[in-house]
Design an enzyme around this catalytic site. Structure first.
Site, mmCIF file in Angstrom:
data_model
loop_
_atom_site.group_PDB
_atom_site.id
_atom_site.type_symbol
_atom_site.label_atom_id
_atom_site.label_comp_id
_atom_site.label_asym_id
_atom_site.label_seq_id
_atom_site.Cartn_x
_atom_site.Cartn_y
_atom_site.Cartn_z
ATOM 1 N N HIS A 123 0.877 -1.171 0.000
ATOM 2 C CA HIS A 123 0.000 0.000 0.000
ATOM 3 C C HIS A 123 0.918 1.226 0.000
ATOM 4 O O HIS A 123 2.039 1.164 0.517
ATOM 5 C CB HIS A 123 -0.825 -0.051 1.296
ATOM 6 C CG HIS A 123 -1.906 0.972 1.415
ATOM 7 N ND1 HIS A 123 -1.657 2.282 1.732
ATOM 8 C CD2 HIS A 123 -3.252 0.870 1.280
ATOM 9 C CE1 HIS A 123 -2.807 2.944 1.785
ATOM 10 N NE2 HIS A 123 -3.785 2.112 1.518
ATOM 11 N N ASP A 200 3.604 -4.765 7.919
ATOM 12 C CA ASP A 200 2.342 -4.024 7.861
ATOM 13 C C ASP A 200 1.217 -5.061 7.954
ATOM 14 O O ASP A 200 0.986 -5.807 7.001
ATOM 15 C CB ASP A 200 2.286 -3.236 6.551
ATOM 16 C CG ASP A 200 0.905 -2.644 6.277
ATOM 17 O OD1 ASP A 200 -0.008 -2.829 7.110
ATOM 18 O OD2 ASP A 200 0.739 -2.004 5.223
ATOM 19 N N GLN A 203 -4.101 -5.545 7.026
ATOM 20 C CA GLN A 203 -5.115 -6.455 6.470
ATOM 21 C C GLN A 203 -5.029 -7.847 7.091
ATOM 22 O O GLN A 203 -5.751 -8.751 6.666
ATOM 23 C CB GLN A 203 -4.926 -6.577 4.946
ATOM 24 C CG GLN A 203 -5.060 -5.281 4.186
ATOM 25 C CD GLN A 203 -6.466 -4.706 4.230
ATOM 26 O OE1 GLN A 203 -7.423 -5.375 4.614
ATOM 27 N NE2 GLN A 203 -6.593 -3.449 3.862
ATOM 28 N N LYS A 226 -9.923 -1.299 10.866
ATOM 29 C CA LYS A 226 -10.121 -2.466 9.997
ATOM 30 C C LYS A 226 -10.386 -3.731 10.811
ATOM 31 O O LYS A 226 -10.474 -4.828 10.268
ATOM 32 C CB LYS A 226 -8.901 -2.661 9.098
ATOM 33 C CG LYS A 226 -8.687 -1.516 8.090
ATOM 34 C CD LYS A 226 -7.619 -1.866 7.108
ATOM 35 C CE LYS A 226 -6.959 -0.665 6.458
ATOM 36 N NZ LYS A 226 -7.816 0.024 5.492
ATOM 37 N N CYS A 364 -4.845 2.604 -3.522
ATOM 38 C CA CYS A 364 -3.565 3.121 -2.992
ATOM 39 C C CYS A 364 -2.412 2.175 -3.301
ATOM 40 O O CYS A 364 -1.482 2.029 -2.500
ATOM 41 C CB CYS A 364 -3.631 3.386 -1.498
ATOM 42 S SG CYS A 364 -4.795 4.654 -1.052
#
Lengths: 407, 141
Positions: A123, A200, A203, A226, A364
């Site tokens: 991202h 990261d 998700q 999220k 993104c």
């Protein structure tokens, strides 16, 4: 006794609403998830009963608010299996967490000629901060490509890792293709070359393995919104040795020990990285979201979502002219696709007329779209409250649009 | 284009037409039909410098000034954006530059489309109109 996943839908008031005259089918969970009533209530109760500024007050409400805030730090530490709550820093979200590390790590450890490695699956939030840091520090910015299936090319990564490499930044799950990257293996490869890794997990933390000690991440970042928590709250986990070694990012109140015109000493961890008044209510909301996730058996969530993804992939594959992007070894909760002859933007707007919410565009991730040579995709993304009926509604919606436009 | 009705008259016709549709789906289908009837843009004109920035989809505008009138051809790879282009085409193509400068987006609100699509920064309606107005201003110089 764990809760039944099929009952989850009832916990989210927005999911029983109507949009454009149709029952909402919410398939934009990779952008943000909806909030259960317990999270909404936790925020409201915080403001109704104990709102106060934390850490500095000595009155009852200040102590209660501080306890509520610090208890969530412990809950987060437990959820991701951090060695200590002191390794948990509250931020505004994944983006701020990455910017913090990119800035502070860059200041402390990066000099001209050094290299930072990211991947083509990132991202922009795990790409641009490193690119800018490299520009500031005169370092080189390296990008590991993905193959035709949407899996990272680990042989290229192995070649890139060198004594010049200062840090590797990689996502656990791609927000655009849904690829589950083998982060444990990637971290082992980097560590063998003496390179720390930022993972990261925006998700991933709500969908898959989220044990920072098993992954052995040096830095692990994610957003609350999220994972059923409010917007505006996120987490930076870092191994204590890194947090001790890095200079602060934001400075001001709460983060200092002694201040004189000549000298500053910083507060202990984690406060060194939490300058200013904290977003206490949303931290409390994050705590309620973790309680919510913990009310289910996590393995059951994973199994349910995997089954749902397989069902959706199979269902969409039967639609003539529909192409699903990527065929990674493992995929999570995300279905990126396009329909021949219908722009992603149009499909998104037309699905919305039937109350079906998906995301369209580049997500993104311009480097991914450039590699696939497409302007964008339609992305349907799942959460534990989605059902097979949601995916059937999506498929019917798409088929109807194709019929209407081609007639 | 010599007998072209005024912008206000065209607006009223479109408002009447869209008023016949009672749900979003029909409005969009009608918008897409309008786009499909838009005169073809010469493919050679779809160049980088004719792209309107600020849209999630690609939109090209080729604009000229003839006798103080704004004349253009345009296209988009999005059927919905192409429908909006068709409305701009019907309303503003061949109109005096002063009229184009006065053109007002609130009309799309009356169609029931304004709130729904033009509030998205990505759809580029605002950018398209700004593009036309810039050309109209040049036309008056």
């Amino acid at each position: 006794m764990s809760k039944d996943i099929l009952s989850a839908r009832n916990d989210f008031p927005i999911l029983s609403s109507q949009v454009n005259g149709f029952p909402l089918v919410y398939l934009d969970n990779a952008a943000t998830t909806q909030k259960p009533q317990s999270v909404i209530d936790a925020i409201s109760n915080y403001y109704s009963t104990i709102n106060s500024n934390i850490h500095r007050g000595n009155h009852t409400l200040a102590i209660q608010a501080t306890d509520a805030y610090e208890n969530v730090r412990k809950k987060v530490a437990t959820y991701i299996n951090a060695a200590s709550p002191d390794e948990i820093i509250f931020t505004r979200g994944t983006t701020e967490s990455i910017n913090l590390v990119a800035y502070s790590f860059g200041e402390a450890f990066v000099k001209p000629g050094d290299e930072i490695i990211v991947t083509q699956l990132e991202h922009h939030s795990n790409y641009v901060p490193w690119q800018l840091m490299c520009q500031r520090k005169g370092a080189s910015f390296k990008v590991v490509p993905f193959d035709e299936n949407g899996d990272l090319d680990l042989e290229i990564l192995a070649d890139m890792l060198s004594e010049k490499t200062r840090l590797l930044a990689v996502n656990h799950i791609s927000n655009s293709l849904g690829t589950i990257n083998p982060v444990e293996k990637i971290v082992r490869m980097a560590h063998a070359a003496g390179v720390p890794v930022l993972v990261d997990a925006a998700q991933a933390v709500q969908h898959t393995l989220h044990d920072v000690q098993v992954i052995d991440a040096d830095f692990y970042v994610f957003s609350g919104h999220k994972m059923f928590a409010p917007m505006g709250i996120g987490v930076l986990y870092a191994k204590e040795k890194w947090l001790e070694a890095l200079p602060p990012f934001i400075s001001g109140g709460n983060m200092i020990d002694q201040v004189t015109p000549e000298k500053i000493t910083f507060n202990v961890l984690p406060f060194k990285f939490e300058a200013g008044t904290s977003n206490v209510a949303d931290v409390v909301g994050l705590g309620a979201a973790l309680d919510y996730i913990n009310s289910f058996d996590f393995q059951a969530i994973q199994a349910y979502e995997e089954d749902l993804l397989d069902f959706g992939e199979e269902l969409l594959s039967t639609i003539p002219g529909l192409k699903i992007y990527g065929n990674p070894k493992r995929r999570s909760a995300i279905l990126p696709f396009n329909i021949e002859g219908i722009q992603h933007f149009d499909l998104g707007i037309l699905l919305d007329t039937k109350g079906i919410a998906v995301r369209t565009g580049q997500h993104c991730t311009q480097p991914i779209m450039d590699a696939l040579r497409i302007p964008g995709t339609v992305r349907a993304s799942l959460a534990l409250y989605n059902t097979r009926e949601d995916l059937e509604q999506l498929a019917h919606g798409i088929e109807r649009i194709i019929r209407r436009i081609r007639s | 284009m010599s007998q072209k009705p005024s912008v206000k008259e065209i607006e009223q016709n479109l408002i009447d037409d869209f008023g016949l549709m009672d749900n979003w789906e029909e409005k969009y289908e009608y918008l897409i039909e309008l786009g499909q009837d838009l005169p073809e843009m010469d493919a050679a004109l779809k160049t980088e410098d004719r792209l309107v920035k600020g849209c999630q989809s690609s939109v090209w505008f080729d604009i000229h000034c003839q006798d103080h009138k704004v004349v253009f051809s345009a296209d988009s790879d999005s059927l919905i954006v192409k429908g909006m282009v068709a409305i701009l085409n019907e309303m503003l193509n061949g109109q005096p530059a002063e009229e184009v400068l006065k053109a007002d987006l609130t009309f799309f609100e009356t169609l029931g489309l304004w709130h729904h699509i033009s509030s998205q920064r990505s759809n580029g309606l605002t950018a398209m109109l700004a593009h036309l107005k810039l050309a109209a201003a040049d036309c008056l110089k």
